[in-house]
Every structure is written in structure tokens, then in C-alpha cells.
Design a protein around this motif. Structure first.
Motif, PDB file in Angstrom:
ATOM      1  N   LEU A   1     -26.715  20.018   7.339  1.00  0.00           N
ATOM      2  CA  LEU A   1     -27.003  21.441   7.257  1.00  0.00           C
ATOM      3  C   LEU A   1     -25.728  22.262   7.105  1.00  0.00           C
ATOM      4  O   LEU A   1     -25.752  23.373   6.612  1.00  0.00           O
ATOM      5  N   PHE A   2     -24.592  21.705   7.529  1.00  0.00           N
ATOM      6  CA  PHE A   2     -23.346  22.448   7.482  1.00  0.00           C
ATOM      7  C   PHE A   2     -22.704  22.366   6.102  1.00  0.00           C
ATOM      8  O   PHE A   2     -22.792  21.369   5.416  1.00  0.00           O
ATOM      9  N   GLU A   3     -22.033  23.461   5.726  1.00  0.00           N
ATOM     10  CA  GLU A   3     -21.378  23.497   4.426  1.00  0.00           C
ATOM     11  C   GLU A   3     -20.061  22.723   4.425  1.00  0.00           C
ATOM     12  O   GLU A   3     -19.518  22.416   3.386  1.00  0.00           O
ATOM     13  N   LEU A   4     -19.528  22.422   5.611  1.00  0.00           N
ATOM     14  CA  LEU A   4     -18.255  21.728   5.711  1.00  0.00           C
ATOM     15  C   LEU A   4     -18.461  20.249   5.991  1.00  0.00           C
ATOM     16  O   LEU A   4     -19.522  19.822   6.432  1.00  0.00           O
ATOM     17  N   GLY A   5     -17.388  19.482   5.732  1.00  0.00           N
ATOM     18  CA  GLY A   5     -17.438  18.072   6.084  1.00  0.00           C
ATOM     19  C   GLY A   5     -17.377  17.898   7.588  1.00  0.00           C
ATOM     20  O   GLY A   5     -16.521  18.478   8.250  1.00  0.00           O
ATOM     21  N   VAL A   6     -18.286  17.108   8.147  1.00  0.00           N
ATOM     22  CA  VAL A   6     -18.323  16.851   9.581  1.00  0.00           C
ATOM     23  C   VAL A   6     -18.336  15.342   9.801  1.00  0.00           C
ATOM     24  O   VAL A   6     -19.148  14.625   9.212  1.00  0.00           O
ATOM     25  N   ILE A   7     -17.413  14.856  10.631  1.00  0.00           N
ATOM     26  CA  ILE A   7     -17.312  13.430  10.932  1.00  0.00           C
ATOM     27  C   ILE A   7     -17.262  13.258  12.445  1.00  0.00           C
ATOM     28  O   ILE A   7     -16.473  13.920  13.118  1.00  0.00           O
ATOM     29  N   ALA A   8     -18.118  12.392  12.975  1.00  0.00           N
ATOM     30  CA  ALA A   8     -18.086  12.064  14.401  1.00  0.00           C
ATOM     31  C   ALA A   8     -17.350  10.743  14.564  1.00  0.00           C
ATOM     32  O   ALA A   8     -17.620   9.771  13.852  1.00  0.00           O
ATOM     33  N   VAL A   9     -16.381  10.705  15.501  1.00  0.00           N
ATOM     34  CA  VAL A   9     -15.572   9.505  15.731  1.00  0.00           C
ATOM     35  C   VAL A   9     -15.449   9.250  17.232  1.00  0.00           C
ATOM     36  O   VAL A   9     -15.721  10.133  18.046  1.00  0.00           O
ATOM     37  N   ASP A  10     -15.017   8.035  17.587  1.00  0.00           N
ATOM     38  CA  ASP A  10     -14.683   7.767  18.981  1.00  0.00           C
ATOM     39  C   ASP A  10     -13.174   7.923  19.153  1.00  0.00           C
ATOM     40  O   ASP A  10     -12.468   8.344  18.227  1.00  0.00           O
ATOM     41  N   GLU A  11     -12.643   7.578  20.340  1.00  0.00           N
ATOM     42  CA  GLU A  11     -11.221   7.821  20.605  1.00  0.00           C
ATOM     43  C   GLU A  11     -10.294   6.920  19.797  1.00  0.00           C
ATOM     44  O   GLU A  11      -9.096   7.168  19.701  1.00  0.00           O
ATOM     45  N   THR A  12     -10.847   5.870  19.162  1.00  0.00           N
ATOM     46  CA  THR A  12     -10.041   5.029  18.278  1.00  0.00           C
ATOM     47  C   THR A  12     -10.160   5.468  16.824  1.00  0.00           C
ATOM     48  O   THR A  12      -9.667   4.793  15.930  1.00  0.00           O
ATOM     49  N   LEU A  13     -10.851   6.591  16.596  1.00  0.00           N
ATOM     50  CA  LEU A  13     -11.118   7.139  15.265  1.00  0.00           C
ATOM     51  C   LEU A  13     -12.065   6.270  14.448  1.00  0.00           C
ATOM     52  O   LEU A  13     -12.113   6.378  13.224  1.00  0.00           O
ATOM     53  N   THR A  14     -12.841   5.429  15.114  1.00  0.00           N
ATOM     54  CA  THR A  14     -13.899   4.696  14.418  1.00  0.00           C
ATOM     55  C   THR A  14     -15.013   5.673  14.081  1.00  0.00           C
ATOM     56  O   THR A  14     -15.474   6.428  14.946  1.00  0.00           O
ATOM     57  N   ILE A  15     -15.443   5.678  12.818  1.00  0.00           N
ATOM     58  CA  ILE A  15     -16.449   6.636  12.360  1.00  0.00           C
ATOM     59  C   ILE A  15     -17.825   6.248  12.906  1.00  0.00           C
ATOM     60  O   ILE A  15     -18.300   5.136  12.694  1.00  0.00           O
TER      61      ILE A  15
ATOM     62  N   ALA B   1     -18.434  12.709   3.631  1.00  0.00           N
ATOM     63  CA  ALA B   1     -18.277  11.539   2.773  1.00  0.00           C
ATOM     64  C   ALA B   1     -17.603  11.913   1.457  1.00  0.00           C
ATOM     65  O   ALA B   1     -16.771  11.156   0.925  1.00  0.00           O
ATOM     66  N   GLU B   2     -17.922  13.093   0.931  1.00  0.00           N
ATOM     67  CA  GLU B   2     -17.312  13.539  -0.315  1.00  0.00           C
ATOM     68  C   GLU B   2     -15.819  13.806  -0.133  1.00  0.00           C
ATOM     69  O   GLU B   2     -15.002  13.468  -1.003  1.00  0.00           O
ATOM     70  N   VAL B   3     -15.429  14.391   1.013  1.00  0.00           N
ATOM     71  CA  VAL B   3     -14.011  14.629   1.280  1.00  0.00           C
ATOM     72  C   VAL B   3     -13.261  13.302   1.368  1.00  0.00           C
ATOM     73  O   VAL B   3     -12.169  13.146   0.810  1.00  0.00           O
ATOM     74  N   LEU B   4     -13.846  12.324   2.057  1.00  0.00           N
ATOM     75  CA  LEU B   4     -13.208  11.010   2.158  1.00  0.00           C
ATOM     76  C   LEU B   4     -13.045  10.368   0.783  1.00  0.00           C
ATOM     77  O   LEU B   4     -12.083   9.641   0.532  1.00  0.00           O
ATOM     78  N   ARG B   5     -13.981  10.637  -0.110  1.00  0.00           N
ATOM     79  CA  ARG B   5     -13.948  10.025  -1.439  1.00  0.00           C
ATOM     80  C   ARG B   5     -12.829  10.612  -2.307  1.00  0.00           C
ATOM     81  O   ARG B   5     -12.122   9.881  -3.008  1.00  0.00           O
ATOM     82  N   ARG B   6     -12.626  11.932  -2.225  1.00  0.00           N
ATOM     83  CA  ARG B   6     -11.696  12.575  -3.155  1.00  0.00           C
ATOM     84  C   ARG B   6     -10.327  12.920  -2.565  1.00  0.00           C
ATOM     85  O   ARG B   6      -9.383  13.178  -3.307  1.00  0.00           O
ATOM     86  N   SER B   7     -10.204  12.920  -1.227  1.00  0.00           N
ATOM     87  CA  SER B   7      -8.941  13.338  -0.622  1.00  0.00           C
ATOM     88  C   SER B   7      -7.994  12.163  -0.447  1.00  0.00           C
ATOM     89  O   SER B   7      -8.416  11.042  -0.157  1.00  0.00           O
ATOM     90  N   SER B   8      -6.704  12.434  -0.612  1.00  0.00           N
ATOM     91  CA  SER B   8      -5.696  11.397  -0.346  1.00  0.00           C
ATOM     92  C   SER B   8      -5.171  11.505   1.088  1.00  0.00           C
ATOM     93  O   SER B   8      -4.370  10.675   1.514  1.00  0.00           O
ATOM     94  N   LEU B   9      -5.623  12.512   1.829  1.00  0.00           N
ATOM     95  CA  LEU B   9      -5.134  12.749   3.184  1.00  0.00           C
ATOM     96  C   LEU B   9      -6.002  12.090   4.253  1.00  0.00           C
ATOM     97  O   LEU B   9      -5.521  11.813   5.352  1.00  0.00           O
TER      98      LEU B   9
END
Length: 322
Positions: A144-158, A166-174
Motif C-alpha cells: 500500500l505504501f508508495e515507498l520501498g519497505v523492507i523488514a529485516v532482523d538484526e543480522t539484516l536478513t530480509i 524489490a524494485e529498489v533492490l533490482r535497480r540500485s547499486s547501493l
């Protein structure tokens, strides 16, 4: 043999037409459940607190006398186990995070959302609490949100991500998804590790912003700490903001987000577009001296003291769910 307990749901909304619609559809969708329909938030508060059989409440965020957030906060104090669902026609992610993280609201839906969707989610949550299914965070909610939202744990596991994330992960180099589904942030911002896992007896911060930049590409991260669940595991919600794709929020959004008057919001919007104060004042139709007075109030309400900071705050503020 004890009879199966009937699920009892309360609906709270000052809109009588919407309440009538809920009453009709509820009877059709869940004929074996009971509904309580109240158009006054204060009366609803007293009734729900006094009725332990009410297992869930669906309420509007904008009501006279008591807002949905205020009502939710009071209900949560009195009924720790109550499932609270909130509806709004002016939803923004800041309010959603406040409702979900600090008050313990179960779901936050924009109007209109099909009643069947909400009832299905409530039923899923009830079954989850009874240990019948594993609790999950639906990506449909995050979409529902217009921005990229990612939930992770403290080890940054998605753990979860919405389609925009998902689109940001696909196109961003950062940022990208690495081995074992871990979120790779490159370059890693200073202070990220200490935020995720605070050293010693340091009190954890509830949120923190980080800026990434390399070879002209920029990305802002707003990371919110999600309250720990019963299993003690810590998780985080990461909001991805691409400054190059951000437009100044609408006037109504600025009013909702920062409590600005309409004139202040119009001036703020023009300043966020990069205009000088005198140019913005002319377009809004106010004098330069009035604009300077407005600007002082705008600074106070947005928590900044310089115009560049105001632009950054406004452009990185969360777009609403219109």
C-alpha cells in the motif's frame, strides 16, 4: 461440551453511512460472528473496555471528540489483547508506524478497503493466537505504501519486502539482496551496526536515518525498530527513499504530517521545490514579511532551523496513501 465462543467485533466510525454498510456486509460475510456498531468514540471506548467478549475493533482515525489514535491508545492500556484495526482516508506511513509500533495496532488500512479483507486478516490473527497458524506480515499490506519497505532482523536478513522495495533492490547499486537473503548495504553507513545491536547497556534508539551516496547515486534509509515479539527476536522496518524520485508532498499531506495551516503548507511546498522565499511568497499570494513570519512557525513545527534542512525534511517525509 462447551460451545465454541462467538467472535465479537466492534465497529467505530462517526460516518453513519459507512457503519450501515459495515452492518449489512458483516452480517453477510460472517453470519456466525457478532457485531457492535458505535458512532461515538467516547461511548465506544467505555463499551469496549467493559465488554471482554469484544476481541477486535475496526475504527476510523478521524473522528470528532477523540481521534482514532487516541481511542486506540486508551483501548490498548485497558485491553492488552484487543485486536485493533484502523481505517483512514488520510493515511501516511508516519501515522502507520506510530499506530503499529507504539500503540500496537494490528493493521492500518486506507479507505476504502474491502471489509472482507479486514475480517479475513482478523480471523487469521485469531487463529494465529490460538497457535493454529504461523504469524506473518502480509506483503499486500506493505504494497500500500508508495515507498520501498523492507523488514529485516538484526543480522539484516530480509524477512519481508514490498514490491517497491524489490524494485529498489533490482535497480540500485547501493542496496541489494546477498547470500542467504541478507540485505547488503554498500557503502555501509557509519553507526548502522551500533543502531541494530546497541553495545552494553545502551538504550536502543527507536529509529535512525542514514544517507548513502556513490558515483552520483543517492538513497536515504529510515530504519524503525519494531517491538520485540514473544520469542524475543528483534526486527526492523527499513524505508527506502530515493531523493531523485521524490516530489514535494501535497498541501493536504503537509498539513497532516506536520500540523501546518493551509497557508503554511502552501509556502512549505513551494520552498521544497527549491524556490527562494520571495518567489514562494509571490506564488502563494502573501507578502515577504508574512512569509518570514510563516517560516518561523514552519521551522518550529517541523523541528528545523534552516531552509535547506526544511527541504530535506519535507522531501524525505513519507508520502501519504492516497
Amino acid at each position: 461440551m462447551t460451545a465454541k465462543k462467538t467472535v465479537r467485533i466492534a465497529f467505530v466510525d462517526d460516518d453513519e453511512n459507512l457503519l450501515s454498510s459495515h452492518r449489512r456486509n458483516f452480517a453477510r460475510l460472517r453470519p456466525d460472528w457478532e457485531g457492535v456498531f458505535v458512532n461515538d468514540p467516547i461511548a465506544a471506548r467505555d463499551a469496549i473496555i467493559a465488554d471482554p467478549d469484544v476481541s477486535a475493533v475496526i475504527l476510523d482515525i478521524h473522528m470528532p471528540g477523540m481521534t482514532g489514535l487516541e481511542l486506540a491508545a486508551e483501548l490498548r492500556k485497558a485491553r492488552k489483547e484487543l485486536i485493533i484495526v484502523m481505517l483512514t482516508g488520510y493515511a501516511d506511513l508516519q501515522s502507520a508506524l506510530l499506530a503499529v509500533n507504539e500503540i500496537g495496532v494490528f493493521r492500518f488500512y486506507p479507505k476504502p478497503t474491502m471489509l472482507e479483507t479486514m475480517l479475513d486478516d482478523i480471523e487469521t490473527e485469531i487463529k494465529s493466537r490460538l497457535g493454529q497458524i504461523e504469524d506473518t506480515l502480509p506483503t499486500e499490506f506493505l504494497d500500500l505504501f508508495e515507498l520501498g519497505v523492507i523488514a529485516v532482523d538484526e543480522t539484516l536478513t530480509i524477512l519481508h519486502l514490498n514490491s517497491q522495495g524489490a524494485e529498489v533492490l533490482r535497480r540500485s547499486s547501493l542496496v541489494r539482496s546477498g547470500p542467504q537473503g541478507r540485505l547488503i548495504i554498500d557503502p555501509s553507513p557509519e553507526g548502522l551496526t551500533k543502531f541494530l545491536v546497541p553495545p552494553g547497556k545502551t538504550v536502543p534508539r527507536s529509529h535512525q536515518s542514514f544517507s548513502l551516496e556513490r558515483d552520483g547515486e543517492k538513497l536515504s534509509l529510515l530504519i524503525r525498530r519494531v517491538p520485540k515479539k514473544a520469542d524475543g527476536k528483534q526486527s526492523f522496518m527499513i524505508i527506502l527513499v530515493d531523493p531523485a524520485q521524490q516530489r514535494p508532498p501535497a498541501v493536504d499531506d503537509l498539513m497532516d504530517l506536520f500540523g501546518l495551516t493551509r497557508s503554511e503548507a502552501k509556502l512549505t511546498q513551494k520552498l521544497a521545490e527549491g524556490l527562494a522565499l520571495d518567489q514562494a511568497a509571490e506564488l502563494v499570494g502573501i507578502s515577504h514579511s508574512s512569509a518570514r513570519t510563516y517560516l518561523k512557525t514552519i521551522f518550529s513545527k517541523t523541528g528545523v532551523n534552516r531552509q535547506p534542512q526544511l527541504m530535506k525534511t519535507v522531501l524525505s517525509s513519507i508520502p501519504s496513501l492516497r
